[in-house]
Every structure is written in structure tokens, then in C-alpha cells.
Design an enzyme around this catalytic site. Sequence first.
Site, mmCIF file in Angstrom:
data_model
loop_
_atom_site.group_PDB
_atom_site.id
_atom_site.type_symbol
_atom_site.label_atom_id
_atom_site.label_comp_id
_atom_site.label_asym_id
_atom_site.label_seq_id
_atom_site.Cartn_x
_atom_site.Cartn_y
_atom_site.Cartn_z
ATOM 1 C CG PHE A 1 -2.102 1.111 1.042
ATOM 2 C CD1 PHE A 1 -2.959 0.750 0.235
ATOM 3 C CD2 PHE A 1 -1.968 2.316 1.719
ATOM 4 C CE1 PHE A 1 -4.078 2.000 0.106
ATOM 5 C CE2 PHE A 1 -2.927 3.367 1.491
ATOM 6 C CZ PHE A 1 -3.942 3.033 0.589
ATOM 7 C CD GLU B 1 -6.034 -6.480 2.491
ATOM 8 O OE1 GLU B 1 -7.290 -6.132 2.747
ATOM 9 O OE2 GLU B 1 -4.942 -5.877 2.439
ATOM 10 C CB ILE C 1 -0.121 6.857 7.475
ATOM 11 C CG1 ILE C 1 1.188 6.470 7.148
ATOM 12 C CG2 ILE C 1 -0.026 8.593 7.943
ATOM 13 C CD1 ILE C 1 2.080 7.091 6.012
ATOM 14 C CB THR D 1 -11.861 8.405 10.738
ATOM 15 O OG1 THR D 1 -11.101 7.307 10.232
ATOM 16 C CG2 THR D 1 -12.381 9.340 9.718
ATOM 17 C CG HIS E 1 -10.463 3.110 8.985
ATOM 18 N ND1 HIS E 1 -11.237 2.170 8.899
ATOM 19 C CD2 HIS E 1 -9.473 2.775 7.937
ATOM 20 C CE1 HIS E 1 -10.885 1.209 7.952
ATOM 21 N NE2 HIS E 1 -9.732 1.676 7.191
ATOM 22 N NE ARG F 1 8.185 5.426 14.060
ATOM 23 C CZ ARG F 1 7.329 5.558 14.907
ATOM 24 N NH1 ARG F 1 6.031 4.790 14.318
ATOM 25 N NH2 ARG F 1 6.926 6.563 15.586
#
Length: 137
Positions: free
Chosen positions: A14, A47, A71, A75, A77, A116
Site C-alpha cells: 500500500f 490482508e 498512517i 478518523t 479507522h 522507521r
Amino acid sequence: MTKQYKFLIVASTFYPRITNGLLSGAITEIKKHKFKYEVFKVNGSLEIPVQISILLKKKKYDAVIAIGCIIKGKTDHYEFIANAITNSLLSISVNKRIPVANTVITCTTLKQASDRSSKKLNRAKEAVLAAISVLNN
């Protein structure tokens, strides 16, 4: 004589710049110890635990490195996803009795994630060392 271990690495694609940096750090560290490894990629961090579960059913690995990046947005989420992944990876580790090192980094900014996953500070390299420490006990 050093024991020969086989690592499974499952990496999200991603945030490719971040996850490729982490993946490079993990592979470099595994190769330094002359261990074997296989890499599988998935679209997102959520996943990762599913892919690990599927692969552990098919093949024998001594340790797993989970690589991804989440990141924080506007919200909550981010927190739900991070908690779900952490709990799933821990469950897999305990149930399968193998180290599953969680390098799904959670950051508030892209800069933190870049820091990181760099050559200087690479959380995936640290994850490999943590898994090795468990294997060698």
C-alpha cells in the site's frame, strides 16, 4: 554450527516506498545470518494476517515477519485496523508456536514512516533480530 531457519515475509504494497524500505531491511538482516526466506505481497496491511495463516497451512516456516504501514487519517479507522492486525498476528504466533514479528508500523505522518523504514533505523531489521532471539532460546 548455526541453526538454519526459514523465514516467511508477508509485506503490504500500500505504501510501496515505505514497505520496500522495510522489506529491504528484513532481507538484508536475514541474508546476513544466511537464513532462507520467502516473500509474499498483499495489497494492504489488513490482508497480512490472512495471507500468513494461509501460507502457514501450506508450508513450514520457523518465523514470520509482517511488513506494512498504516498512517493515521482524520478518523479512528487507523486504530481499529492497527489493533485488529496486532491481535491477529499475536494469535497466529501463539497458536502456531512460532515468532511472528509485527513490523506493520503505525505512524501519524509519512515522515515518521520514512524514518522507521530507512537504512539507518529500520524496524523490520529489528523484527528479524527479535524473531531470531526467540528461535535461539
